[in-house]
Enzyme design. Structure first.
Site, short mmCIF file in Angstrom:
data_model
loop_
_atom_site.label_atom_id
_atom_site.label_comp_id
_atom_site.label_asym_id
_atom_site.label_seq_id
_atom_site.Cartn_x
_atom_site.Cartn_y
_atom_site.Cartn_z
N CYS A 50 44.18 74.36 13.18
CA CYS A 50 44.76 75.68 13.01
C CYS A 50 44.01 76.56 13.75
O CYS A 50 44.39 77.49 14.04
CB CYS A 50 45.04 76.80 11.53
SG CYS A 50 43.58 76.07 10.74
N ALA A 115 33.83 72.18 4.47
CA ALA A 115 34.32 71.06 5.16
C ALA A 115 35.35 69.63 5.26
O ALA A 115 35.20 69.10 5.26
CB ALA A 115 33.71 70.09 2.87
N GLN A 120 39.40 65.69 8.76
CA GLN A 120 40.87 66.39 9.70
C GLN A 120 39.76 65.49 10.72
O GLN A 120 40.71 64.53 11.05
CB GLN A 120 40.82 68.10 10.27
CG GLN A 120 41.31 68.20 9.25
CD GLN A 120 40.81 69.70 9.26
OE1 GLN A 120 39.59 70.06 9.33
NE2 GLN A 120 41.99 70.57 8.75
#
Length: 447
Positions: A50, A115, A120
């Site tokens: 995002c 974190a 990701q």
């Protein structure tokens, strides 16, 4: 090394641009295939959260690689490459390594030290591995980045600085609700990673009752049961909105879920004496339609607004400690890489020597057919031993010199002196295993 990073983040681009660039999971494989199909791109990893969309690539040339990557990103975003130019950042070689390690440690995150970005990055690496778009350079880079990220969280207090984006967002929401979320009814829209974090954080802060909705009701039910919350179908979203004070929206939907019509209907059913309805939009693309912020009695906090409000929230001491780790690890990676870059040249030099020796031994066999097998074997051993001794010190020394800054010049000099033909990318017998990092359980952050 020709490592190139091209990306846009909350620091350089408005949410609308990040929405255009965002790559949903179903599209990742296709975009990776498009990247490595470009003339100047041989390897690619794509990170899409995002807060950022970044391409890490091994390229055969800076300008060509940059043009190829920008063209693919622009094609995906349905815009001209020039429209993205002002929002993209570019890092090359050493600066690219530094950037990737800073991302892995959370130094480049909206909330410093969070974190979740480490997980990701791990997911992005897995996608690239599955798509066969990561080669020798990016396998090494990503594995080292994951290790550096884990080291930063293990050896410093960056986790204390790195409160989750969810926690930070709820802190901002509390400012609109008399400073306390305890006893406030709340709704979480979305049951993915960020939605789960929203439920967990709201539960910890004492918000109650908690409601969860999701396009897949089964997933919402499982999440709700874990925290004593209630799951409702997405079809009942408007009714659920009318009964809560705070909403955490974090879906992977392409179109807004909380539309003006849905929120207007909820407000009509809402008790007139209630305080504001606070909507936290943590999704990219946005879950809250733009016009919703104009409705009376509604407060919308999205990623763009959070970036401005959290700009002064860094913990300087812990961040400085991680900066030192990153600096050390970047130099270690570059040292390894310089040594690895000279290895194909050294191998080519030794191969040339072996070819010369073999040719001379064949000529000797033709000229001196009277030599016995033992005599020919002894001559061969002697000649090989002489060549190996002559090459040993120079090849050891060139490896040492190559590990120093500017060391790639020594490999180039060897290739020129001995007219060696060395492939741009040397073959690798085995590809490193994917690091199954299990970082500190994520507490929020980039989605």
């Amino acid at each position: 090394m020709k490592l190139l990073v091209v990306g846009a983040s909350y620091r350089t681009a408005p949410v609308a641009t990040l929405e255009q660039l965002a790559v949903p999971p179903a599209e990742l494989g296709r975009i990776l295939d498009r990247l490595v199909a470009q003339p100047y791109v041989s390897e690619a990893v794509l990170v899409s959260t995002c807060n950022r969309v970044e391409v890490y690539a091994s390229v055969s040339g800076f300008h060509g690689g940059l043009g190829d990557i920008c063209a693919v990103l622009a094609e995906h975003a349905h815009c001209a490459p020039g429209a993205l130019a002002n929002h993209l950042y570019v890092h090359y070689d050493a600066a690219a390594v530094d950037h990737v390690f800073r991302v892995a440690t959370g130094l480049d995150s909206m909330v410093v030290g969070e974190a979740q970005i480490l997980g990701q990055l791990r997911d992005a690496y897995h996608w690239a591995t599955d798509a066969d778009s990561a080669g020798r350079l990016l396998h090494e880079l990503m594995q080292q980045a994951l290790r550096v990220g884990k080291r930063a969280h293990a050896e410093t207090g960056i986790d204390r600085a790195g409160q989750s984006v969810v926690t930070a967002a709820l802190g901002l929401a509390a400012d609109h609700l008399d400073g306390d979320l305890a006893g406030r009814p709340a709704l979480v829209v979305g049951a993915g990673a960020m939605g789960s974090l929203g439920v967990a954080t709201l539960s910890r802060l004492g918000a109650a009752p908690l409601t969860v909705t999701n396009r897949g009701i089964d997933r919402a039910v499982r999440l709700a049961e874990s925290y004593g919350a209630t799951a409702v179908p997405m079809a009942e979203l408007s009714a659920a909105l009318s009964t809560v004070d705070i909403v955490v929206a974090a879906t992977a939907a392409i179109e807004p879920v909380l539309t003006r019509a849905v929120v207007t209907a909820a407000l009509a059913e809402r008790a007139p004496d209630r305080g504001p309805l606070v909507l936290l939009d943590l999704a990219v693309p946005r879950d809250v339609e733009a016009g919703v912020a104009e409705l009376p009695g509604v407060e919308v906090i999205d990623i763009e607004r959070m970036a401005a409000l959290l700009a002064d929230g860094e913990a300087a001491g812990d961040a400085a400690a991680v900066e030192r780790i990153v600096s050390t690890e970047v130099e270690a990676f570059l040292t390894w890489l310089r040594g690895a870059d000279v290895a194909p040249t050294v191998a080519a030099l030794r191969g040339r020597a072996d070819d010369v020796v073999s040719a001379e031994l064949r000529r000797l066999a033709q000229r001196r057919p009277d030599l016995t097998d033992d005599q020919r074997a002894e001559v061969a051993r002697t000649v090989h031993r002489v060549v190996q001794r002559l090459l040993h010190q120079p090849t050891v020394r060139v490896r040492q010199l190559a590990a120093e800054p500017g060391g790639d010049q020594y490999a180039a000099l060897l290739r020129e002196l001995f007219d060696l033909q060395v492939p741009q990318t040397s073959p690798v017998d085995t590809v490193p295993d994917v690091v199954e990092t299990d970082p500190t359980p994520p507490t929020g952050g980039e989605r």
